[in-house]
Design a protein around this motif. Structure first.
Motif, PDB file in Angstrom:
ATOM      1  N   ALA A  83       0.824  -1.205   0.000  1.00  0.00           N
ATOM      2  CA  ALA A  83       0.000   0.000   0.000  1.00  0.00           C
ATOM      3  C   ALA A  83       0.865   1.264   0.000  1.00  0.00           C
ATOM      4  CB  ALA A  83      -0.930  -0.013   1.209  1.00  0.00           C
ATOM      5  N   LEU A  84       1.919   1.264   0.803  1.00  0.00           N
ATOM      6  CA  LEU A  84       2.808   2.431   0.862  1.00  0.00           C
ATOM      7  C   LEU A  84       3.537   2.646  -0.463  1.00  0.00           C
ATOM      8  CD1 LEU A  84       4.240   1.909   4.454  1.00  0.00           C
ATOM      9  CD2 LEU A  84       2.896   3.887   3.693  1.00  0.00           C
ATOM     10  N   LEU A  85       4.014   1.551  -1.050  1.00  0.00           N
ATOM     11  CA  LEU A  85       4.740   1.675  -2.318  1.00  0.00           C
ATOM     12  C   LEU A  85       3.805   2.123  -3.441  1.00  0.00           C
ATOM     13  CD1 LEU A  85       7.094  -1.452  -2.161  1.00  0.00           C
ATOM     14  CD2 LEU A  85       7.745   0.940  -1.974  1.00  0.00           C
ATOM     15  N   MET A  86       2.574   1.601  -3.446  1.00  0.00           N
ATOM     16  CA  MET A  86       1.634   2.009  -4.482  1.00  0.00           C
ATOM     17  C   MET A  86       1.260   3.495  -4.328  1.00  0.00           C
ATOM     18  SD  MET A  86       1.003  -0.536  -6.526  1.00  0.00           S
ATOM     19  CE  MET A  86      -0.549  -0.133  -7.296  1.00  0.00           C
ATOM     20  N   HIS A  87       1.240   3.969  -3.097  1.00  0.00           N
ATOM     21  CA  HIS A  87       0.854   5.368  -2.853  1.00  0.00           C
ATOM     22  C   HIS A  87       2.005   6.336  -3.131  1.00  0.00           C
ATOM     23  CE1 HIS A  87      -1.546   8.596  -1.085  1.00  0.00           C
ATOM     24  NE2 HIS A  87      -0.473   8.966  -0.396  1.00  0.00           N
ATOM     25  N   ASP A  90       1.415  12.921   5.535  1.00  0.00           N
ATOM     26  CA  ASP A  90       1.301  12.232   4.242  1.00  0.00           C
ATOM     27  C   ASP A  90       1.238  10.722   4.438  1.00  0.00           C
ATOM     28  OD1 ASP A  90       1.368  14.638   2.892  1.00  0.00           O
ATOM     29  OD2 ASP A  90       3.558  14.614   2.705  1.00  0.00           O
ATOM     30  N   LEU A  91       2.010  10.210   5.374  1.00  0.00           N
ATOM     31  CA  LEU A  91       1.973   8.782   5.654  1.00  0.00           C
ATOM     32  C   LEU A  91       0.593   8.352   6.127  1.00  0.00           C
ATOM     33  CD1 LEU A  91       5.404   8.330   7.488  1.00  0.00           C
ATOM     34  CD2 LEU A  91       4.809   7.408   5.247  1.00  0.00           C
ATOM     35  N   ALA A  92      -0.026   9.176   6.975  1.00  0.00           N
ATOM     36  CA  ALA A  92      -1.331   8.829   7.525  1.00  0.00           C
ATOM     37  C   ALA A  92      -2.418   8.836   6.459  1.00  0.00           C
ATOM     38  CB  ALA A  92      -1.685   9.786   8.654  1.00  0.00           C
ATOM     39  N   ARG A  93      -2.200   9.576   5.364  1.00  0.00           N
ATOM     40  CA  ARG A  93      -3.214   9.634   4.315  1.00  0.00           C
ATOM     41  C   ARG A  93      -3.131   8.458   3.343  1.00  0.00           C
ATOM     42  NH1 ARG A  93      -2.528  15.455   4.589  1.00  0.00           N
ATOM     43  NH2 ARG A  93      -0.806  15.349   3.106  1.00  0.00           N
ATOM     44  N   ALA A  94      -2.090   7.629   3.463  1.00  0.00           N
ATOM     45  CA  ALA A  94      -1.946   6.470   2.555  1.00  0.00           C
ATOM     46  C   ALA A  94      -3.042   5.440   2.839  1.00  0.00           C
ATOM     47  CB  ALA A  94      -0.579   5.822   2.727  1.00  0.00           C
ATOM     48  N   PRO A  95      -3.619   4.812   1.808  1.00  0.00           N
ATOM     49  CA  PRO A  95      -4.693   3.825   2.014  1.00  0.00           C
ATOM     50  C   PRO A  95      -4.218   2.660   2.877  1.00  0.00           C
ATOM     51  CG  PRO A  95      -4.467   4.384  -0.318  1.00  0.00           C
ATOM     52  CD  PRO A  95      -3.297   4.994   0.390  1.00  0.00           C
ATOM     53  N   GLY A  96      -5.049   2.281   3.851  1.00  0.00           N
ATOM     54  CA  GLY A  96      -4.743   1.125   4.674  1.00  0.00           C
ATOM     55  C   GLY A  96      -3.726   1.376   5.760  1.00  0.00           C
ATOM     56  N   VAL A  97      -3.298   2.640   5.947  1.00  0.00           N
ATOM     57  CA  VAL A  97      -2.289   2.973   6.953  1.00  0.00           C
ATOM     58  C   VAL A  97      -2.956   3.813   8.044  1.00  0.00           C
ATOM     59  CG1 VAL A  97      -0.098   4.126   7.418  1.00  0.00           C
ATOM     60  CG2 VAL A  97      -0.440   2.885   5.265  1.00  0.00           C
TER      61      VAL A  97
END
Length: 638
Positions: A599-603, A617-624
């Motif tokens: 998920a992080l890499l795709m974002h 920005d990290l918190a806005r990543a899907p599934g994080v």
């Protein structure tokens, strides 16, 4: 009794015990140790192991009635000389009881392959057999080569005699059925067809050039082909080609025509015609003196999937039918048997082997010795191959013996070395450094004894001399701890080092520091023209340098040893480097599994972008979640 293929089919903790003897190795002491064991033995089926004074396994045997079978070893006058020597070395025994003699036969084969005792007939084969795996855990199944444990979900077809046989068959499957062979990650990231689609070896399901129903039909055709229904597949393709032609779709008709040509070529390229035989293995034995060869043909679905020659060892004073029986028991310990096994002679205890193999796969296995008809022709072909393979082996052994004699004379060795170890190392400016050891003997390379030495200290990874010292310290330090008396045969009689005086001196210094001064070592360095003329200089421990004429057999032999070490070191280095390429810095973040990593890499696109991202920005990543985002941020920012 456990199921035939259960991993804990034989639980020694529940069914075994050991009776130990004492005294120095001699025949009387051995008989006394066996008699002591006899007092505790039942008359039920089981397996016994004979141990020497060190506890090493000398022999593994099975019995319908343990007490009766083991008692035979106390009647020394009736034993063959080989067995008398074994009894003289026996100092203890381990007994494992089983529920049936067939179960004992399967356990015996397991233990022989595990311990490789010196008084058992051994199937010497260092490689597992390759299979074709048609995966079933994906909407578009992949066809691939497979070795080892069968953990992946799918259908396994084999065994094949060699990796080349598998490769040829997979190429045929690609031409015939256009099945994909790419990995799931490669498949998932395609945006346009790859080269295999362009050369008509894949139907490109990755970019929807074929729908799931159409691909499923191709998979069913491939399963029919591998299952022996090639005639039905051929008829189906012929009908489809005619239909395309009638519909004036000549481009599609041409594609199907090419597939039919591939099928016809495969059918015509079979080394033997086994049509109508279904699934079967064919074994034939040839013997000359104490040397024996067993030729095996693997027939699956009426197709010849290759053949291989086996040269069992420890066959002196052992009857040919007993050698064949031992071979079959050990061979099928790893490979699932087909329902039909054809042999050129009945193996010892034929009915018992058939019963054990039946239990092994849960369906009836027949062992037959053909007397007439087409099957006798197959047996004769296997016999001819066995004789020719044995003749080649004996000729190579004779030639090899002459080369080894010449090498002994050239280097002043005490005798022909039984174990030669060759060392090399590989790295790129210190990166992914490792050392490699390959092992050879009079019979050839011993690939199950090869070893790799990962260099974890960055200080020595760019220093060839330091790497050599480290490798020798680890190799011989372990040998000193585990086998100080050098009784196991694992100490080298000769060591070859790929390098000149410097590498030889580094290795010698390390061994001297460890108190080892009797290992003969030779350094192999490029000649005066840096090896361009095919010559090398061999540096001896006494300072002498030896060279050979360009076409000298000893030079060719030593170059082959050196090249094998170089090949193994380079291959291991490349594998280590490739693995390192796929490692991401996210792998080290605690609490980040494959799903969140993806998920992080795709974002963010890259691991570097994840590392440089702000907490928000990290918190806005899907599934994080907020907690995970904080964890990732803290890891990279302290």
């Amino acid at each position: 009794m456990s199921q035939p293929q259960s991993p804990d089919r034989f639980n020694e903790d529940k069914a075994s015990y050991t009776v130990r003897g004492s005294g120095v190795p001699d025949l009387d002491q051995g008989v006394e140790a066996i008699r002591t064991t006899l007092k505790t033995l039942p008359t039920r089926p089981g397996v016994y192991r004979m141990h020497d004074a060190r506890g090493d396994v000398l022999y593994v045997g099975k019995a319908r009635a343990l007490k009766n079978r083991v008692a035979n070893y106390t009647q020394v006058d009736r034993l063959l000389r080989r067995l008398q020597r074994m009894v003289a070395q026996t100092r203890s025994m381990t007994i494992v009881t089983t529920n049936s003699e067939a179960e004992a036969l399967l356990l015996e084969a397991q233990l022989i392959k595990r311990y490789r005792p010196p008084y058992n007939v051994l199937l010497r084969d260092d490689k597992s057999f390759p299979f074709i795996l048609l995966r079933e855990d994906h909407a578009f199944p992949r066809v691939q080569k497979h070795r080892g444990a069968r953990k992946a979900q799918g259908r396994y077809y084999g065994p094949f005699a060699s990796a080349g046989s598998v490769t040829r068959t997979i190429n045929a499957l690609q031409k015939l059925f256009l099945l994909r062979s790419c990995t799931d990650s490669f498949f998932a990231n395609r945006s346009r067809p790859c080269l295999l689609y362009q050369i008509k070896r894949c139907s490109a399901p990755c970019v929807d050039r074929i729908d799931p129903e159409g691909y499923a039909e191709l998979v069913r055709d491939a399963q029919d082909f591998l299952g022996g229904k090639s005639t039905a597949v051929q008829k189906k393709l012929g009908t489809a080609m005619q239909a395309a032609s009638d519909a004036m779709d000549f481009e599609q008709a041409a594609v199907i025509r090419d597939r039919l040509k591939a099928l016809t070529f495969i059918q015509g390229s079979q080394a033997i015609n086994a049509e109508g035989l279904g699934d079967a293995d064919i074994f034939a034995l040839a013997a000359k003196g104490v040397a024996m060869c067993i030729q095996a043909f693997f027939i699956r679905g009426g197709q010849n999937w290759g053949h291989r020659s086996f040269f069992p060892v420890h066959t002196a004073e052992v009857a040919e039918d007993e050698v064949l029986a031992n071979f079959m028991a050990q061979f099928y310990e790893e490979v699932p048997p087909p329902k039909l096994v054809l042999t050129d002679r009945a193996p010892a205890e034929c009915d018992l082997i058939a019963q054990a193999l039946t239990e092994r796969i849960g369906s009836k296995v027949r062992i037959e010795v053909p007397q007439r008809g087409d099957r006798t022709r197959l047996i004769k072909q296997a016999q001819r191959n066995a004789v020719e393979a044995l003749d080649r082996r004996l000729a190579e052994t004779t030639s090899q013996g002459k080369v080894l004699d010449d090498m002994v004379e050239a280097f002043g060795l005490e005798g022909i070395p039984d174990r030669i170890e060759i060392y090399d190392n590989s790295h790129i400016q210190g990166a992914h450094a490792l050392g490699a050891m390959v092992v050879a003997g009079p019979e050839g390379f011993r690939k199950n004894a090869y070893r790799k030495f990962n260099m974890k200290d960055p200080v020595i990874s760019n220093d060839d001399f330091a790497m050599m010292r480290d490798m020798f310290e680890r190799r011989f330090g372990r040998a000193q701890r585990e086998d100080p008396d050098r009784d196991s045969g694992e100490w080298p009689d000769l060591v070859l080092i790929d390098g000149g005086k410097g590498q030889l001196s580094a290795a010698r210094t390390m061994l001297e520091e460890m108190g080892i001064e009797d290992v003969t070592m030779i350094g192999v360095a490029k000649g005066p023209h840096h090896g361009r003329d095919g010559r090398e200089v061999f540096h001896l421990m006494d300072g002498r340098e030896v060279t050979f004429p360009i076409n000298h057999p000893v030079l060719f032999y030593l170059q082959r040893l050196r090249d094998e070490a170089h090949r193994f070191a380079i291959g291991a280095h490349r594998a280590k480097r490739s693995k390192a390429i796929t490692v991401s810095s996210l792998d080290e973040v605690p609490g980040i599994g494959p799903a969140r990593k993806k998920a992080l890499l795709m974002h963010f696109g890259t691991a570097r972008a994840v590392r440089d991202a702000a907490l928000e920005d990290l918190a806005r990543a899907p599934g994080v979640s907020t907690a995970v985002a904080q964890q990732v941020y803290d890891y990279f920012h302290g």
